[in-house]
Motif scaffolding. Structure first.
Motif, short mmCIF file in Angstrom:
data_model
loop_
_atom_site.label_atom_id
_atom_site.label_comp_id
_atom_site.label_asym_id
_atom_site.label_seq_id
_atom_site.Cartn_x
_atom_site.Cartn_y
_atom_site.Cartn_z
N ASN A 162 -47.85 33.02 -12.30
CA ASN A 162 -47.15 32.53 -13.49
C ASN A 162 -48.05 31.57 -14.26
O ASN A 162 -47.77 30.37 -14.36
N LYS A 163 -49.16 32.09 -14.75
CA LYS A 163 -50.14 31.26 -15.47
C LYS A 163 -50.48 31.91 -16.80
O LYS A 163 -50.59 33.13 -16.90
N ILE A 164 -50.68 31.10 -17.83
CA ILE A 164 -51.15 31.58 -19.13
C ILE A 164 -52.60 31.17 -19.29
O ILE A 164 -52.96 29.99 -19.13
N THR A 165 -53.46 32.13 -19.60
CA THR A 165 -54.88 31.86 -19.78
C THR A 165 -55.27 32.10 -21.24
O THR A 165 -54.97 33.15 -21.81
N TYR A 166 -55.94 31.11 -21.82
CA TYR A 166 -56.44 31.20 -23.18
C TYR A 166 -57.88 31.69 -23.12
O TYR A 166 -58.77 31.00 -22.63
N CYS A 167 -58.12 32.91 -23.60
CA CYS A 167 -59.47 33.49 -23.65
C CYS A 167 -60.10 33.04 -24.96
O CYS A 167 -59.96 33.68 -26.00
#
Length: 432
Positions: free
Chosen positions: A260-265
């Protein structure tokens, strides 16, 4: 301290003369302009009675890659006073390299360029954005870059002073094109957003009749400008950074088995895509104590959020295409020259404030809502032209891509649309 225009002009003339004497012009800078660079160079060559070839570092018929070279059997343009029949381009490290790799900049560094050889392999006719190139007109030369040199400038997604306040605004000229940017997400986030936004809790933004993964504008899920700002600003304690997927789709809605993680590329500061995102979402044009500028997040890894820097648009796409099993949900900013539909890419564009940037189908222009003024995440490209003088081939490219002939995601400023920023990225997108 700003560069001396006289010093820059002197270096530019000497550097350009040295490159042109061998018939070679070298460009660095924005990758988004690449297809237009090739189209403009090919059009120049053909108009001057020549035939053009495009040399690449891969066998792809739909993408140029970061390094490519265009040759012409005659000079590109009869009006150029010196020999100019070969254009070498390297756009590997973003827009600012139009300056930081240019001979006219006293503190610049050299970079690698592709040199055509007799061992390059002819390719089939171009597809998608490269469909204007016929069979055998593109050749794969492998990845060796035999020419290490400084460039003659190039194109940037936004004006030079946006990258560095010490750059003189007089050294940058409008490129004549506007570029559309969008928010891209990995497939898992796209599908979970879409499912949530079909519900009342999710705002009923997406019609319940939409099939899973449908990319047509009405069925695209949406993220808001406020949500993106919260996800990319420097705060590490706001709800966007501590909530994980629940920040976007409500608690308990994530796909089973995923982190449950959001990653900003994200992209580096030398990237015009990154600067455009900071201008649009973080108010980077606002200066002073009351300016309202919000700093960008650094590279971080938190329990439910991460920001990871990617050196190129291709790396951002790889970040978004990667399996979500271990890294969860991902998003980033890409220019609309990129279209994942119909190819091997699995990422998707979402609407921004419920307005679609893309038609969501293969082969689309990806400019219709921007041209009509309904979508405003749009910036105008510029060219690095020291002391106001562009390398002749840059001027030729600008003049040889007409209305309706731009690559996807780009359109001719002031011709195809009445909306623009008036040559100033700090101005609102408005009728001009």
């Amino acid at each position: 301290m700003k560069f001396s225009k006289l010093m820059i002009a002197t270096i530019a003339v000497c550097g350009a003369s040295q490159a042109m004497a061998a018939g070679v012009t070298r460009l660095t800078g924005s990758s988004a302009s690449s297809v237009n660079v090739v189209r403009g160079a090919v059009n120049m060559c053909v108009a001057n009675g020549g035939s053009a070839l495009v040399y690449k570092t891969s066998s792809s018929t739909s993408a140029l890659g970061n390094q490519f070279t265009v040759t012409c059997s005659t000079d590109f343009d009869a009006s150029i006073p010196v020999t100019a029949n070969e254009l070498r381009v390297n756009v590997a490290n973003g827009s600012e390299t139009a300056v930081t790799n240019a001979a006219a900049n006293p503190s610049s560094t050299a970079t690698g360029f592709l040199v055509p050889t007799g061992s390059c392999t002819p390719l089939a006719a171009g597809t998608e954005a490269l469909s204007f190139l016929g069979a055998g007109q593109m050749l794969n030369c492998g990845t060796a870059l035999a020419d290490t040199s400084k460039s003659d400038g190039g194109f940037l997604d936004v004006e030079g002073p946006i990258f560095n306040a010490n750059y003189d605004a007089g050294d940058f000229a409008p490129a004549g094109f506007s570029q559309v940017f969008g928010i891209a997400v990995n497939a898992t986030l796209y599908n979970d957003l879409q499912a949530y936004q079909k519900t009342v809790a999710g705002g009923s933004v997406v019609p319940a009749s939409c099939a899973v993964g449908d990319t047509t504008p009405t069925c695209q899920p949406s993220l808001s400008r406020a949500q993106i700002t919260s996800l990319i600003n420097s705060s590490t304690t706001n709800g966007a950074k501590t909530g994980g997927l629940a920040y976007l789709v409500g608690a308990g809605s994530q796909t089973a088995g995923l982190t449950n993680k959001i990653t900003y590329c994200k992209r580096p500061q030398s990237s015009g895509t990154q600067q455009s995102a900071q201008l649009y979402f973080l108010n980077y044009d606002a200066l002073g104590s009351l300016g309202g500028k919000e700093p960008i997040i650094g590279n971080v890894t938190l329990s439910k959020y991460a920001a990871v820097e990617n050196s190129s648009s291709g790396n951002v796409k790889s970040c978004l295409n990667a399996s979500a099993t271990t890294d969860g949900y991902k998003f980033g900013v890409l220019s609309l020259e990129n279209n994942p539909i119909g190819g091997s890419d699995t990422y998707r564009f979402v609407r921004l404030n419920e307005v679609a940037a893309t038609e969501g189908v293969a082969g689309s222009t990806q400019t219709s809502t921007a041209i009509s003024g309904r979508y405003d995440f749009v910036y105008e490209l510029s060219a690095y032209c020291p002391a106001g003088t562009c390398a002749p081939v840059i001027d030729g490219i600008k003049a040889n891509v007409g209305a309706g002939a731009s690559s996807p995601g780009l359109f001719v400023t002031g011709v195809e649309s009445k909306f623009g920023r008036g040559g100033n990225s700090n101005k609102p997108y408005a009728s001009r």
